[in-house]
Scaffold this motif. Structure first.
Motif, PDB file in Angstrom:
ATOM      1  N   UNK A  27      40.007  44.613  45.227  1.00 16.37           N
ATOM      2  CA  UNK A  27      39.659  45.165  43.914  1.00 16.37           C
ATOM      3  C   UNK A  27      40.136  46.608  43.758  1.00 16.37           C
ATOM      4  N   UNK A  28      40.308  47.318  44.877  1.00 20.01           N
ATOM      5  CA  UNK A  28      40.808  48.685  44.807  1.00 20.01           C
ATOM      6  C   UNK A  28      42.293  48.736  44.487  1.00 20.01           C
ATOM      7  N   UNK A  29      42.996  47.622  44.758  1.00 18.46           N
ATOM      8  CA  UNK A  29      44.454  47.610  44.611  1.00 18.46           C
ATOM      9  C   UNK A  29      44.883  47.161  43.227  1.00 18.46           C
ATOM     10  N   UNK A  30      44.307  46.064  42.756  1.00  9.44           N
ATOM     11  CA  UNK A  30      44.678  45.530  41.452  1.00  9.44           C
ATOM     12  C   UNK A  30      43.587  44.597  40.949  1.00  9.44           C
ATOM     13  N   UNK A  31      43.591  44.280  39.643  1.00  7.39           N
ATOM     14  CA  UNK A  31      42.547  43.415  39.082  1.00  7.39           C
ATOM     15  C   UNK A  31      42.544  42.029  39.706  1.00  7.39           C
ATOM     16  N   UNK A  32      41.376  41.409  39.711  1.00 14.03           N
ATOM     17  CA  UNK A  32      41.256  40.069  40.289  1.00 14.03           C
ATOM     18  C   UNK A  32      42.146  39.069  39.558  1.00 14.03           C
TER      19      UNK A  32
END
Length: 212
Positions: A27-32
């Motif tokens: 979740x820190x990297x990109x949206x689910x």
């Protein structure tokens, strides 16, 4: 993505104790929703293909050696088998199966001297063993940057387009790193780790001003 952020995220993988912890890193990297799109394209593989399975196909004269260009099409019995063969043929991917089969067969050996098509070869090793990961340029790029402080090596990894024989030691280092993780026996966790590293590797790839 900055190098410091990459190293922080991968350090969090090292300390993750559950699949939920890995989801928080994702979740820190990109949206689910982005991961869902990736999972739709590359769903988790839930089966193995062993070296004995390949031998059975050869004994049935369906496979003639490891070259799928010589596959006996009369051995394709079900509509699904024929459909999948047709898709590979249309994409020009039949030749890649040779390298995957070599990878499956190599699981009986402790070492290998494969010098080409290492991504497909390693995919074969993954299919043939529960202890082998999937590897691609993005995963290896992220891991390579994570393990070095050398600015020249970091730039080399950011520009990397293909996995070559010179990366063999990096592949082995990655496998050893995975084996030391607390979640190394959890297949769901390993699947998510692959997705995380793939996403990180794509974001840090040296392509345009956004990645500088």
């Amino acid at each position: 993505m900055e190098v410091a952020q990459l190293k922080t995220l991968i350090d969090k993988i090292k300390s993750a104790k559950s699949v939920d912890d890995l989801d928080k890193i994702k979740d820190e990297i990109q949206p689910r929703s982005d991961y869902q799109s990736l999972d739709d394209k590359y769903p988790k593989i839930g089966f193995q293909i062993t070296a004995n399975d390949i031998k059975d196909l050869e004994q049935q004269n369906i496979l003639r050696g490891v070259d799928f260009k010589e596959l006996n099409q009369e051995g394709l019995k079900t509509p699904l088998e024929k459909l999948l063969y047709a898709v590979l043929w249309k994409q020009g991917d039949l030749v890649k199966l040779k390298h995957i089969i070599e990878g499956i067969k190599s699981t009986e050996k402790s070492d290998f001297d494969k010098k080409e098509a290492l991504v497909f070869f390693q995919f074969g090793k993954f299919l043939g063993s529960e202890n082998e990961p999937i590897i691609d340029q993005h995963v290896l790029r992220a891991f390579g940057i994570f393990k070095t402080e050398d600015e020249h090596k970091i730039e080399e990894y950011r520009k990397m387009e293909l996995i070559e024989f010179k990366h063999k030691s990096l592949i082995e280092d990655y496998k050893q790193w995975l084996n030391k993780l607390p979640l190394n026996k959890n297949q769901d966790a390993l699947f998510k780790i692959d997705r995380i590293l793939m996403s990180i590797g794509k974001k840090i790839k040296y392509r345009n001003k956004k990645n500088l």
